[in-house]
Scaffold this active site. Structure first.
Site, PDB file in Angstrom:
ATOM      1  N   CYS A  46       2.324  -7.496   2.149  1.00  0.00           N
ATOM      2  CA  CYS A  46       0.858  -6.437   2.020  1.00  0.00           C
ATOM      3  C   CYS A  46       0.533  -7.444   0.794  1.00  0.00           C
ATOM      4  CB  CYS A  46       1.137  -5.520   2.596  1.00  0.00           C
ATOM      5  SG  CYS A  46       2.117  -4.362   0.819  1.00  0.00           S
ATOM      6  N   ARG A  90       1.937   0.617   6.258  1.00  0.00           N
ATOM      7  CA  ARG A  90       3.406   0.757   6.375  1.00  0.00           C
ATOM      8  C   ARG A  90       3.928   1.787   6.772  1.00  0.00           C
ATOM      9  NH1 ARG A  90       6.367  -0.442   3.193  1.00  0.00           N
ATOM     10  NH2 ARG A  90       7.820  -1.866   3.716  1.00  0.00           N
ATOM     11  N   ASP A 110       0.936   4.111  -8.709  1.00  0.00           N
ATOM     12  CA  ASP A 110       0.154   4.491  -7.899  1.00  0.00           C
ATOM     13  C   ASP A 110      -1.074   4.944  -8.890  1.00  0.00           C
ATOM     14  OD1 ASP A 110       0.934   3.443  -5.923  1.00  0.00           O
ATOM     15  OD2 ASP A 110       1.142   5.862  -4.736  1.00  0.00           O
ATOM     16  N   ARG A 135       7.769  -6.006  -0.246  1.00  0.00           N
ATOM     17  CA  ARG A 135       7.387  -4.506   0.322  1.00  0.00           C
ATOM     18  C   ARG A 135       8.865  -4.158   2.135  1.00  0.00           C
ATOM     19  NH1 ARG A 135       2.559  -0.907   0.070  1.00  0.00           N
ATOM     20  NH2 ARG A 135       3.856   1.028  -1.066  1.00  0.00           N
ATOM     21  N   ARG A 189      -8.622   4.791   2.742  1.00  0.00           N
ATOM     22  CA  ARG A 189      -7.158   5.448   3.559  1.00  0.00           C
ATOM     23  C   ARG A 189      -6.768   6.170   2.180  1.00  0.00           C
ATOM     24  NH1 ARG A 189      -3.613   0.360   2.388  1.00  0.00           N
ATOM     25  NH2 ARG A 189      -2.716   2.729   2.661  1.00  0.00           N
ATOM     26  N   LYS A 209      -1.886  12.192   0.199  1.00  0.00           N
ATOM     27  CA  LYS A 209      -1.262  11.369   2.151  1.00  0.00           C
ATOM     28  C   LYS A 209      -0.035  10.829   1.725  1.00  0.00           C
ATOM     29  CE  LYS A 209      -2.214   6.897   1.080  1.00  0.00           C
ATOM     30  NZ  LYS A 209      -1.367   6.412   1.290  1.00  0.00           N
ATOM     31  N   ASN A 210       0.558  10.571   0.696  1.00  0.00           N
ATOM     32  CA  ASN A 210       1.957  10.521   1.183  1.00  0.00           C
ATOM     33  C   ASN A 210       3.029  11.763   0.973  1.00  0.00           C
ATOM     34  OD1 ASN A 210       1.198   7.626   0.374  1.00  0.00           O
ATOM     35  ND2 ASN A 210       1.878   8.390  -1.429  1.00  0.00           N
TER      36      ASN A 210
END
Ligand code: UD1
Length: 418
Positions: A117, A93, A305, A122, A397, A22-23
């Site tokens: 958030c 974000r 994470d 952040r 997500r 994802k990132n």
């Protein structure tokens, strides 16, 4: 809102494939803005954040087509709208990643400020500071960052702190700037490297990615390219932690062990036996894991994470563990939920002390953010009885087909549509 219903206590066994990261996919999709050519991105995970990013890009006038092999083809030849609206940015974000590319290619961008958030403040001050240093004029009005620049100029930028999306935003902006940009104290995350490789395939001149010092020689134009997104190291780590916590033996395909050495070291310390090849990882674990201390920090250290997933593992481990969160403030919201399952955890500031409990027992818990949810799922897989994880949209997500993948590993897990 959907829930996941888990009947715990079953060791995981079997093999699954790890999805694209994802990132890495999110910034790479934004790199499509930098060219009038077409960018083909392969191995894109099917996730809510990816859909949100594609919605944002489509609203800007990006042409997006999908092929049957999880490939996304982007063309920003007719991009007409340079705005990222609040409605989308507040849900994700990472929308801030359009700022650098829009400014570099079109000389203008309006991007909503992300606001607070669930896992802390952040801010995006490092993104703004860097673009200003490169010659952009930036104002904040009505909750939006409004950036303008006729042409960005290369610059030596030293980040005050390590920021992943900050590094990615400035790297994309610098790819089309005049002259040389040096990014120091840059993020070394593998996702930054994946983006740099995609940009280089488009004609950028980037070196030093994967180190704290990235050098970007600006070019006049970037062209089209085809790029395959790297495997998701956090999804990989999540399944490994789940197998270490429940016991069992799993094989992850399309996984790269070199992307998560700090995590694998901790899993070995917890008693798991791990073997790997160039694109697979096998984990075998028996009985209760041993407690492991961990301190989160930017790559290559232990990732923030993975903190919640290891908190779940430590909750059922033999011994007492100390876990310290140094990247985000307020990232212990899963603690109260784990306690509801029977975990013994005390929090003091950014440190949690976890006394391994003999067993957890199922309850209804609420997911508060993406990785916290993954921690709760792991706890539910270990707990006796039934655990219901509410607000699964957080998991959607960032985890592709999580209940299908866990079912394939033998877990008793199903989605309940409420
Ligand atoms: C990225 C990841 C996220 C991961 C995080 C840390 C993506 C899409 N998301 O988020 O999954 O948890 O890295 O590994 O890649 N900060 C500032 N000013 C800034 C930018 C950041 O103070 O301008 C602070 C943040 O508040 C935070 C720390 O720096 O405390 C790290 O944040 P950052 O690396 O920017 O996280 P993201 O890139 O948003």
């Amino acid at each position: 809102m959907d829930s996941l219903v888990i009947d715990g206590g079953i060791p995981l066994n079997g093999e699954i494939r790890v999805s694209g990261a994802k990132n890495a996919a999110l910034p790479i999709l934004c790199a499509g803005i930098l060219t009038a050519g077409s960018l083909q991105v392969r191995n894109v995970p099917h996730l809510r954040d990816v859909t949100t990013m594609l919605t944002l890009l489509t609203q800007m006038g990006m042409e997006v087509s999908l092929d049957e092999h999880l490939g996304v083809c982007l063309s920003a030849a007719a991009l007409h709208n340079r705005v990222a609206p609040y409605e989308l940015v507040k849900t994700m974000r990472a929308s801030i990643l359009v700022l650098g590319p829009l400014l570099a290619r079109f000389g203008e961008a309006r991007v909503s400020l992300p606001g607070g958030c669930a896992i802390g403040l952040r801010p995006v001050d490092q993104h703004i500071k860097g673009l200003e240093a490169m010659g952009a004029t930036i104002s904040i009005d009505s909750g939006y960052i409004h950036a303008r620049a006729e042409r960005l100029r290369g610059q030596h930028i030293v980040f005050d702190l390590v920021t992943v999306t900050g590094t990615e935003n400035l790297m994309m902006a610098a790819a089309l700037a005049d002259g040389l940009t040096l990014l120091d104290n840059a993020a070394r995350e593998p996702e930054v490297v994946d983006l740099a490789e995609c940009l280089n395939a488009m004609g950028a001149r980037i070196t030093g990615q994967g180190t704290g010092s990235i050098r970007i020689e600006g070019v006049a134009n970037l062209g089209g390219a085809s790029h395959r997104v790297m495997p998701d190291r956090i999804e990989t780590g999540t399944f490994l932690a789940a197998a270490a916590a429940t016991g069992g033996e799993i094989l992850l395909k399309d996984a790269r062990v070199d992307l998560l050495e700090a995590v694998v070291d901790k899993l070995r310390e917890a008693g798991a036996f791990i073997e790997s090849g160039p694109d697979w990882i096998r984990l075998r674990a028996q009985g209760r894991p041993r407690s492991v201390n961990a301190r989160t920090a930017p790559y290559p250290a232990f990732p923030t994470d993975m903190q919640a997933q290891f908190m779940a593992l430590n909750s059922v481990a033999l011994g007492t563990a100390v876990m310290t969160e140094t990247v985000f403030e307020n990232r212990f919201m899963h603690v109260q939920e784990l306690i509801r399952l029977g975990a013994e955890i005390e929090v003091e500031g950014n440190t949690a002390i976890i006394r391994g409990a003999g067993g957890l027992s199922g309850a209804t818990v609420m997911a508060t953010d993406l990785r916290a949810s993954a921690g709760l799922v792991i706890a539910g897989l270990v707990a006796a009885g039934t655990t219901v994880v509410d607000r699964v949209y957080h998991l959607d997500r960032g985890y592709e087909c999580i209940e299908e993948k866990l079912s394939k590993l033998g877990a008793r897990i199903r989605r309940q549509r409420n």
